[in-house]
Design a protein around this motif. Structure first.
Motif, PDB file in Angstrom:
ATOM      1  N   GLU A 166       1.085  -1.050   0.136  1.00  0.00           N
ATOM      2  CA  GLU A 166       0.071  -0.083  -0.079  1.00  0.00           C
ATOM      3  C   GLU A 166       0.943   1.164   0.153  1.00  0.00           C
TER       4      GLU A 166
ATOM      5  N   THR B  96       0.486   5.712   0.930  1.00  0.00           N
ATOM      6  CA  THR B  96      -0.098   6.846   0.875  1.00  0.00           C
ATOM      7  C   THR B  96       0.314   7.922   0.112  1.00  0.00           C
TER       8      THR B  96
ATOM      9  N   ARG C  56      -4.040  10.375   1.244  1.00  0.00           N
ATOM     10  CA  ARG C  56      -5.070   9.077   1.099  1.00  0.00           C
ATOM     11  C   ARG C  56      -4.019   7.631   1.014  1.00  0.00           C
ATOM     12  N   LEU C  57      -4.655   6.848   1.590  1.00  0.00           N
ATOM     13  CA  LEU C  57      -4.038   5.326   1.507  1.00  0.00           C
ATOM     14  C   LEU C  57      -4.879   4.821   0.095  1.00  0.00           C
ATOM     15  N   PHE C  58      -3.816   4.230  -0.580  1.00  0.00           N
ATOM     16  CA  PHE C  58      -4.049   3.521  -1.721  1.00  0.00           C
ATOM     17  C   PHE C  58      -3.674   1.981  -1.560  1.00  0.00           C
ATOM     18  N   ARG C  59      -4.506   1.142  -2.109  1.00  0.00           N
ATOM     19  CA  ARG C  59      -4.250  -0.273  -1.825  1.00  0.00           C
ATOM     20  C   ARG C  59      -5.010  -1.125  -3.029  1.00  0.00           C
TER      21      ARG C  59
ATOM     22  N   GLY D  59      -7.640   1.979  -6.247  1.00  0.00           N
ATOM     23  CA  GLY D  59      -6.642   2.023  -5.270  1.00  0.00           C
ATOM     24  C   GLY D  59      -7.366   2.381  -4.018  1.00  0.00           C
ATOM     25  N   LEU D  60      -8.316   3.586  -4.226  1.00  0.00           N
ATOM     26  CA  LEU D  60      -9.033   4.381  -3.143  1.00  0.00           C
ATOM     27  C   LEU D  60      -9.631   3.117  -2.344  1.00  0.00           C
TER      28      LEU D  60
ATOM     29  N   GLY E  13      -8.141   0.832  -0.498  1.00  0.00           N
ATOM     30  CA  GLY E  13      -7.368   1.357   0.714  1.00  0.00           C
ATOM     31  C   GLY E  13      -8.520   1.682   1.765  1.00  0.00           C
TER      32      GLY E  13
ATOM     33  N   VAL F 173       0.347   3.554  -7.389  1.00  0.00           N
ATOM     34  CA  VAL F 173      -0.753   2.866  -6.861  1.00  0.00           C
ATOM     35  C   VAL F 173      -0.545   1.616  -7.523  1.00  0.00           C
TER      36      VAL F 173
ATOM     37  N   SER G 109       2.968  -0.276  -6.443  1.00  0.00           N
ATOM     38  CA  SER G 109       2.842  -0.604  -4.917  1.00  0.00           C
ATOM     39  C   SER G 109       2.218  -1.991  -4.861  1.00  0.00           C
TER      40      SER G 109
END
Length: 135
Positions: free
Chosen positions: A6, A8, A16-19, A60-61, A64, A94, A97
């Motif tokens: 992930e 940020t 914002r956290l993206f995963r 990604g959002l 996240g 994004v 990662s």
């Protein structure tokens, strides 16, 4: 490397956290009709498509932790009505990662003049050097 895959990043005026866990990667792949490595190549080569960038950020959002509706509203407000190019590096980070990972925070550097005790084995050894240094 980050074990959580992930990252940020600043987007829409805040961090914002993206995963992209497997389910989000599959959704991204379906929306863009290509795999994550092909997306990374498109971003690098400048051959990306609008939905490559938009969907990478949206998925990604959601991955996240944002609710799908909220993530969609953020993307509509901060992507759809703005120039696309500044968002390419976000989308690339994004996807990368998820595939490659990201570097963890670097360790703090010791203060100047502080002894670290990180001598090499040769320096710690009491044995003489096997060769003489060059003149």
């Amino acid at each position: 490397m980050s074990r959580a895959a992930e990252v940020t990043l600043a987007f829409g005026g805040e961090e914002r956290l993206f995963r992209l866990p497997l389910g989000r990667l599959r959704a991204l792949q379906e929306k863009t009709d290509c795999g994550p490595m092909e997306l990374i190549q498109r971003f690098s080569a400048g051959t990306w498509r609008v939905d490559d960038v938009r969907e990478s950020i949206l998925q990604g959002l959601i991955g996240g932790g944002l609710n799908t509706m909220i993530a969609t509203q953020i993307v509509i407000g901060h992507f759809d009505e703005t120039p696309i190019f500044p968002h390419v590096t976000i989308a690339q980070a994004v996807v990368a990662s998820a595939v490659i990972g990201v570097e963890d925070e670097p360790l703090e550097k010791p203060e100047a003049g502080a002894k670290t005790g990180s001598r090499s084995r040769a320096e710690k050894s009491g044995s003489p050097h096997s060769t003489e240094p060059a003149q």
